[in-house]
Enzyme design. Structure first.
Site, mmCIF file in Angstrom:
data_model
loop_
_atom_site.group_PDB
_atom_site.id
_atom_site.type_symbol
_atom_site.label_atom_id
_atom_site.label_comp_id
_atom_site.label_asym_id
_atom_site.label_seq_id
_atom_site.Cartn_x
_atom_site.Cartn_y
_atom_site.Cartn_z
ATOM 1 N N GLU A 164 2.865 -3.452 -6.501
ATOM 2 C CA GLU A 164 2.040 -3.860 -5.364
ATOM 3 C C GLU A 164 1.748 -2.656 -4.470
ATOM 4 O O GLU A 164 2.645 -1.849 -4.179
ATOM 5 C CB GLU A 164 2.766 -4.935 -4.560
ATOM 6 C CG GLU A 164 1.994 -5.407 -3.329
ATOM 7 C CD GLU A 164 2.793 -6.383 -2.468
ATOM 8 O OE1 GLU A 164 2.162 -7.129 -1.701
ATOM 9 O OE2 GLU A 164 4.040 -6.371 -2.557
ATOM 10 N N LYS B 290 -3.381 -12.347 -3.580
ATOM 11 C CA LYS B 290 -2.095 -12.818 -3.082
ATOM 12 C C LYS B 290 -2.293 -14.057 -2.219
ATOM 13 O O LYS B 290 -3.112 -14.061 -1.286
ATOM 14 C CB LYS B 290 -1.424 -11.701 -2.283
ATOM 15 C CG LYS B 290 0.014 -11.973 -1.873
ATOM 16 C CD LYS B 290 0.617 -10.714 -1.242
ATOM 17 C CE LYS B 290 2.093 -10.891 -0.912
ATOM 18 N NZ LYS B 290 2.670 -9.645 -0.351
ATOM 19 N N CYS C 70 4.459 -10.219 -5.258
ATOM 20 C CA CYS C 70 5.615 -10.083 -4.370
ATOM 21 C C CYS C 70 6.047 -11.404 -3.714
ATOM 22 O O CYS C 70 6.643 -12.256 -4.363
ATOM 23 C CB CYS C 70 5.308 -9.011 -3.336
ATOM 24 S SG CYS C 70 6.770 -8.355 -2.478
#
Length: 502
Positions: free
Chosen positions: A259, A334, A368
């Protein structure tokens, strides 16, 4: 650009002819007649492969199966092809003999030859043949013929003192020179009519009853990226390509970056507020994705690009891209934005949740913080996900522990593999990106077919390195049907459910 590797059809002949003429221009444009291609397709269709770029055939590989002992190492091209009639093809033979491979000159930068060689190897394994043998040209030899014997020339190519466009490529694809042949291909002036008899050994060959390595074994390549400052974009791309090249060399089906691994490029904007600096970085995203798309094609590997800032309609997202080696590009944004991302960068979350079909099965991507929400990966599992990729960025061990333990839980509860890759090192002169903590890893379900700790492999903490891991999708199928527990099947759907609202 769309790249497709497939079997040849007779309808491809016009494209094949054009590519052959261009590829062998130095030999007078020698080409196979349509009748020869038709004969090969009739006797051994599986062995005739091509690569189409945007539906145009620009590369080709032709092969037959022979009982090699009948011909031995002193054969000529004319002999082993049955005077070009292919009557020497023996379905019960033990050797895949390569009779042709070429790439249109305008497409050689895409490393299509490498894909054809890999396809040949897979065919050799799947047919349980002992080896691949072929006579290889040495087109650079004419430049050294007055000073070096063929054997001396070959030795210097092996030691990389001399570059030969054919032999160097063959050696880099795990072929070895078995013998030097004289008068192998009359008329080959560049090679002085010499050729190398090259061979690739199938290590999975165990006799006529053996089965080859499972086609469901997928190789993952994870990049544990050290944050460092780059003087320019060229230096950044050089480091990215280094890792892609290295992992491609290990035949990785996927390469994953972490990321926000490109945030060292924020350094020139460090005088700006973080939100403005990140938007400046977002201006480079399209260019970086295009570059990694090119790497996925030229190195023949699927690349999860790590994540990068993306601006759309004035809004800032944290996005990653799946660059397929077939030419397709998928995007994932995300979903769950951390308080830090909201506070410093004003990022917002995406709203699309979907599994991606690849040439190695169905994969999902979460970035993440997303992996800490079990609902997303459960939705992926219901869509058939087999591998979950999680690029992450954590500054402290606390943050890393959350990502790691949640990723392990996702692997167990969804009966899939989970791969995580993060950044390491320190990054001075870039606000809010000063320290990193990571230990990249691949996690598995927990049952007898998998490691007892459900960890397939893990990198060294806080050290730049790559992690190369094989995962067997067949084991997931067995787990679904015969596992000690069957988590997905045993859910109480009469009592609860997880579903996508958009």
């Amino acid at each position: 650009m769309n790249i497709e590797l497939r079997k040849i059809t007779l309808e491809d002949y016009a494209d094949l002819k054009e590519s052959m003429v261009q590829a062998y221009d130095s030999m007078g444009g020698s080409i196979w007649p349509k009748s020869s291609i038709a004969k090969l397709l009739n006797i051994f269709p599986e062995g005739q492969l091509c690569i189409a770029v945007d539906d145009k055939v620009v590369a080709c590989s032709l092969a037959i199966i022979v009982n090699y002992d009948e011909y031995g190492d002193r054969h000529t091209y004319k002999l082993i092809t049955g005077d070009y009639s292919f009557t020497t093809h023996d379905p019960n033979g033990d050797t895949l003999y390569g009779i042709e491979i070429f790439v249109h000159p305008e497409y050689r930068g895409l490393r299509l030859g490498r894909r054809l060689y890999e396809a040949r190897k897979e065919l050799c394994e799947s047919l349980n043949l002992k080896s691949i043998i072929a006579g290889g040209r040495i087109p650079g030899y004419h430049q050294y013929a007055e000073k070096l014997s063929p054997r001396q020339y070959i030795d210097k190519v092996k030691s990389k003192e001399i570059y030969d466009p054919t032999l160097t490529f063959q050696i880099s694809n795990d072929f070895h020179v078995r013998k030097v042949l004289k008068n192998y291909l009359p008329g080959d002036k560049e090679s002085k009519e010499y050729a190398t008899l090259i061979e690739w050994n199938n290590i999975y060959y165990q006799g006529v009853d053996a089965s080859a390595r499972s086609a469901m074994t997928i190789r993952l390549g994870l990049v544990q990226w050290e944050m460092r400052l780059f003087p320019n974009m060229e230096a950044f791309y050089e480091q990215v390509e280094f890792f892609v090249d290295a992992l491609s060399g290990y035949k990785s089906d996927f390469v994953m970056f972490p990321e926000l691994f490109n945030t060292p490029l924020l350094q020139p904007y460090n005088h700006l507020p973080e939100i403005e600096a990140m938007r400046k970085l977002a201006e480079k995203t399209e260019e970086i994705v295009q570059k990694m798309h090119e790497y996925s094609l030229s190195y023949n590997t699927n690349i999860i690009t790590g994540s990068m800032p993306l601006i759309e309609d004035g809004k800032l997202y944290n996005a990653t891209y799946l660059c397929h080696r077939t030419g397709k590009i998928d995007e994932y944004r995300k979903i769950h934005i951390t308080p830090n991302e909201q506070k410093y960068y004003g990022m917002i979350g995406g709203d699309k949740v979907q599994v991606f079909d690849t040439d190695c099965g169905k994969v999902g991507i979460l970035i993440c913080y997303d992996v800490e929400f079990p609902e997303l990966s459960r939705i992926y599992a219901e869509q058939g996900m087999q591998i979950l990729f999680v690029p992450f960025l954590t500054d402290t061990q606390n943050g890393y522990t959350r990502v790691r333990h949640c990723a392990q839980a996702r692997a167990i509860e969804n009966e899939c593999y989970v791969a995580i890759a993060g950044c390491v090192g320190n990054l001075p002169k870039v606000n809010n990106m000063d320290i990193q903590f990571a230990q990249s890893a691949v996690f598995t379900p927990s049952d007898f077919a998998f490691p007892t700790n459900a960890i397939k492999a893990e990198a060294t903490q806080n050290t730049e390195m790559v992690l190369v891991v094989d995962v067997d999708l067949h084991l997931l199928d067995e787990l679904h049907h015969y596992g000690t527990v069957k988590v997905l099947k045993d859910r109480r759907k009469d009592l609860y459910q997880v579903k996508l609202l958009k």
